[in-house]
Design a protein around this motif. Structure first.
Motif, PDB file in Angstrom:
ATOM      1  N   ARG A 172      -6.661   3.869   7.470  1.00 62.91           N
ATOM      2  CA  ARG A 172      -6.880   2.862   6.424  1.00 62.91           C
ATOM      3  C   ARG A 172      -6.837   1.447   6.980  1.00 62.91           C
ATOM      4  O   ARG A 172      -7.624   0.586   6.578  1.00 62.91           O
ATOM      5  N   GLU A 184       2.488   1.828  -3.441  1.00 62.54           N
ATOM      6  CA  GLU A 184       1.560   2.395  -4.414  1.00 62.54           C
ATOM      7  C   GLU A 184       1.214   3.844  -4.074  1.00 62.54           C
ATOM      8  O   GLU A 184       1.177   4.706  -4.954  1.00 62.54           O
ATOM      9  N   LEU A 185       0.962   4.122  -2.813  1.00 64.32           N
ATOM     10  CA  LEU A 185       0.576   5.464  -2.388  1.00 64.32           C
ATOM     11  C   LEU A 185       1.658   6.485  -2.711  1.00 64.32           C
ATOM     12  O   LEU A 185       1.378   7.571  -3.242  1.00 64.32           O
ATOM     13  N   ASP A 213       0.827  -1.211   0.000  1.00 63.90           N
ATOM     14  CA  ASP A 213       0.000   0.000   0.000  1.00 63.90           C
ATOM     15  C   ASP A 213       0.860   1.260   0.000  1.00 63.90           C
ATOM     16  O   ASP A 213       0.552   2.232  -0.698  1.00 63.90           O
ATOM     17  N   LEU A 214       1.935   1.257   0.771  1.00 65.37           N
ATOM     18  CA  LEU A 214       2.801   2.429   0.823  1.00 65.37           C
ATOM     19  C   LEU A 214       3.575   2.598  -0.486  1.00 65.37           C
ATOM     20  O   LEU A 214       3.803   3.721  -0.940  1.00 65.37           O
ATOM     21  N   HIS A 263       4.955  14.019  -2.074  1.00 63.02           N
ATOM     22  CA  HIS A 263       3.581  13.530  -2.225  1.00 63.02           C
ATOM     23  C   HIS A 263       2.603  14.703  -2.190  1.00 63.02           C
ATOM     24  O   HIS A 263       2.702  15.588  -1.322  1.00 63.02           O
ATOM     25  N   TRP A 287      -2.744   8.458   8.006  1.00 58.29           N
ATOM     26  CA  TRP A 287      -3.360   7.760   6.871  1.00 58.29           C
ATOM     27  C   TRP A 287      -3.352   6.252   7.115  1.00 58.29           C
ATOM     28  O   TRP A 287      -4.356   5.569   6.874  1.00 58.29           O
TER      29      TRP A 287
END
Length: 250
Positions: free
Chosen positions: A236, A12-13, A9-10, A103, A232
């Motif tokens: 999540r 991709e984020l 997930d990280l 980001h 986050w």
């Protein structure tokens, strides 16, 4: 939660594969396969690792990790102490450097702009690391400096165009150690450029470009991104996330 799920997930984020960096981003040290408690901080120092052990955390997530390109290929001294403590506790160490800086929502630069109440109109410079915004109303340099110091809890060094009565309409910033971007900020139309650390060459460029150059502390300007990322993760994945600011006055 499964470590591999968080790692994916990280990745991709933060789009880490797209960003060239001078350190490995992502999982730098593999530990326990499941994560229930995560400690976040700015730097993977021995003090932060020891705190993770004290809190019985399963992982730490930082901006400044354990490994950097150009480091010695032997593990001695403080590097050995950090790794030994993390390995003894089977601790996962995640680190995100430039991907966390840039980001567009959780990054250090965007988050710092929000903290200061500065508009973030566009990104310029190498890798889009510099944020630039035009203030709704021009403000005195002295007032802007006072606010930065109050928000960050850190003394602000001012160089270049340093008259406190000077009116500033457009601000630019890049967290951490980025004094070399002062010329790019000036070319982008900024009256003021804020970063964490200053350098002798950058001071001369600021003077000659008539830019107010602010040094607000490397650590002080880079606490916000890892906090936002931790929040986050907690929302999540529903795991416990703890932020600790082991503040250093640089």
């Amino acid at each position: 939660m499964d470590r591999k799920v968080l790692e994916h997930d990280l990745r991709e984020l933060l789009d880490q594969a797209r960003i060239s960096d001078y350190c490995p981003n992502g999982l730098q040290l593999e530990g326990r396969p499941r994560i229930r408690r995560l400690l976040t901080g700015v730097t993977a120092s021995k003090a932060l690792i020891d705190l993770a052990v004290e809190l019985d955390a399963d992982a730490v997530l930082v901006h400044h990790g354990l490994m950097w390109k150009g480091d010695p290929q032997v593990i001695t001294g403080f590097r050995k102490e950090r790794l030994q403590a993390a390995l003894a506790h089977n601790l996962n160490v995640f680190a995100y450097h430039l991907p966390l800086d840039i980001h567009p929502e959780l990054g250090n630069n965007v988050q710092l702009g929000k903290m200061l109440g500065w508009p973030s109109d566009r990104a310029v410079g190498e890798k889009g690391l510099i944020r630039i915004g035009t203030l709704d109303t021009p403000q005195r340099l002295g007032d802007l400096v006072a606010k930065v110091a109050a928000v960050l809890g850190h003394r602000v060094q001012v160089e270049g165009a340093d008259d406190p009565a000077r009116m500033v309409g457009t601000v630019a910033w890049c967290t951490g150690g980025a004094p070399g971007y002062v010329e790019a900020a000036a070319l982008g139309g900024a009256d003021l450029y804020l970063t964490g650390e200053l350098s002798e060459p950058a001071v001369h460029v600021a003077r000659e470009c008539n830019v107010s150059l602010l040094g607000a502390g490397h650590h002080a300007t880079e606490r916000c991104g890892v906090q936002a990322l931790g929040e986050w993760i907690a929302l999540r994945h529903g795991i416990e996330v703890i932020f600790r600011d082991l503040f250093v006055a640089v």
